[in-house]
Design a protein around this motif. Sequence first.
Motif, PDB file in Angstrom:
ATOM      1  N   THR A   1       0.862  -1.181   0.000  1.00 17.38           N
ATOM      2  CA  THR A   1       0.000   0.000   0.000  1.00 17.38           C
ATOM      3  C   THR A   1       0.896   1.229   0.000  1.00 17.38           C
ATOM      4  O   THR A   1       2.117   1.122   0.165  1.00 17.38           O
ATOM      5  N   ASP A   2       0.301   2.389  -0.149  1.00 21.05           N
ATOM      6  CA  ASP A   2       1.070   3.634  -0.107  1.00 21.05           C
ATOM      7  C   ASP A   2       1.690   3.869   1.266  1.00 21.05           C
ATOM      8  O   ASP A   2       2.699   4.549   1.396  1.00 21.05           O
ATOM      9  N   ASP A   3       1.066   3.303   2.305  1.00 24.19           N
ATOM     10  CA  ASP A   3       1.532   3.511   3.672  1.00 24.19           C
ATOM     11  C   ASP A   3       2.460   2.413   4.177  1.00 24.19           C
ATOM     12  O   ASP A   3       2.938   2.469   5.305  1.00 24.19           O
ATOM     13  N   GLY A   4       2.688   1.379   3.380  1.00 22.72           N
ATOM     14  CA  GLY A   4       3.520   0.259   3.800  1.00 22.72           C
ATOM     15  C   GLY A   4       2.905  -1.055   3.355  1.00 22.72           C
ATOM     16  O   GLY A   4       1.932  -1.077   2.607  1.00 22.72           O
ATOM     17  N   ASN A   5       3.475  -2.141   3.827  1.00 19.86           N
ATOM     18  CA  ASN A   5       2.999  -3.462   3.438  1.00 19.86           C
ATOM     19  C   ASN A   5       2.163  -4.086   4.545  1.00 19.86           C
ATOM     20  O   ASN A   5       2.375  -3.823   5.724  1.00 19.86           O
ATOM     21  N   VAL A   6       1.241  -4.957   4.128  1.00 20.38           N
ATOM     22  CA  VAL A   6       0.440  -5.763   5.037  1.00 20.38           C
ATOM     23  C   VAL A   6       0.700  -7.211   4.663  1.00 20.38           C
ATOM     24  O   VAL A   6       0.714  -7.562   3.484  1.00 20.38           O
ATOM     25  N   ILE A   7       0.919  -8.051   5.671  1.00 19.77           N
ATOM     26  CA  ILE A   7       1.152  -9.462   5.416  1.00 19.77           C
ATOM     27  C   ILE A   7      -0.133 -10.226   5.750  1.00 19.77           C
ATOM     28  O   ILE A   7      -0.677 -10.107   6.846  1.00 19.77           O
ATOM     29  N   VAL A   8      -0.591 -11.016   4.802  1.00 23.59           N
ATOM     30  CA  VAL A   8      -1.779 -11.849   4.983  1.00 23.59           C
ATOM     31  C   VAL A   8      -1.306 -13.284   5.207  1.00 23.59           C
ATOM     32  O   VAL A   8      -0.528 -13.812   4.412  1.00 23.59           O
ATOM     33  N   LEU A   9      -1.769 -13.898   6.308  1.00 22.96           N
ATOM     34  CA  LEU A   9      -1.403 -15.267   6.655  1.00 22.96           C
ATOM     35  C   LEU A   9      -2.647 -16.143   6.690  1.00 22.96           C
ATOM     36  O   LEU A   9      -3.727 -15.669   7.015  1.00 22.96           O
ATOM     37  N   SER A  10      -2.460 -17.428   6.431  1.00 20.74           N
ATOM     38  CA  SER A  10      -3.556 -18.366   6.644  1.00 20.74           C
ATOM     39  C   SER A  10      -3.755 -18.502   8.152  1.00 20.74           C
ATOM     40  O   SER A  10      -2.847 -18.227   8.948  1.00 20.74           O
ATOM     41  N   GLY A  11      -4.935 -18.935   8.544  1.00 19.08           N
ATOM     42  CA  GLY A  11      -5.202 -19.157   9.957  1.00 19.08           C
ATOM     43  C   GLY A  11      -4.237 -20.165  10.551  1.00 19.08           C
ATOM     44  O   GLY A  11      -3.759 -20.003  11.674  1.00 19.08           O
ATOM     45  N   GLU A  12      -3.930 -21.209   9.798  1.00 19.63           N
ATOM     46  CA  GLU A  12      -3.000 -22.244  10.264  1.00 19.63           C
ATOM     47  C   GLU A  12      -1.617 -21.652  10.527  1.00 19.63           C
ATOM     48  O   GLU A  12      -0.997 -21.936  11.553  1.00 19.63           O
ATOM     49  N   ASP A  13      -1.130 -20.833   9.599  1.00 23.22           N
ATOM     50  CA  ASP A  13       0.181 -20.201   9.792  1.00 23.22           C
ATOM     51  C   ASP A  13       0.179 -19.254  10.992  1.00 23.22           C
ATOM     52  O   ASP A  13       1.130 -19.203  11.769  1.00 23.22           O
ATOM     53  N   TYR A  14      -0.901 -18.493  11.137  1.00 21.58           N
ATOM     54  CA  TYR A  14      -1.003 -17.554  12.255  1.00 21.58           C
ATOM     55  C   TYR A  14      -0.950 -18.298  13.586  1.00 21.58           C
ATOM     56  O   TYR A  14      -0.183 -17.946  14.480  1.00 21.58           O
TER      57      TYR A  14
END
Length: 99
Positions: free
Chosen positions: A31-44
């Motif tokens: 994003t313009d403000d930085g990155n967001v990391i999306v994880l699977s529920g299992e990984d989280y």
Amino acid sequence: MQTTSVASFQKNISALLAQTIKSNEPLSVSTDDGNVIVLSGEDYHSMVEALRRLSMRQDALNAWEKFQGDGLHLTFDETDAWLAKLEAGVDAEMPQCHV
């Protein structure tokens, strides 16, 4: 780790989320403000468990170091009796540590 723009993420959100869940591969959304990391529920949940274990290990090392310095401790029986009271709903204070 796959990276995508926020515009592409918005456009393909269902497919990208399904892919993240299926592959257990994190997704970085720029994003313009930085990155967001999306994880699977299992990984989280795996990550949280790993952090919990590391924290417990560090707590044990800290307790051992403190014991080495002052010798204060509780016996197994003292600790077990205290925990049994807590399990029974009694608001028991921790027993006094001793040498």
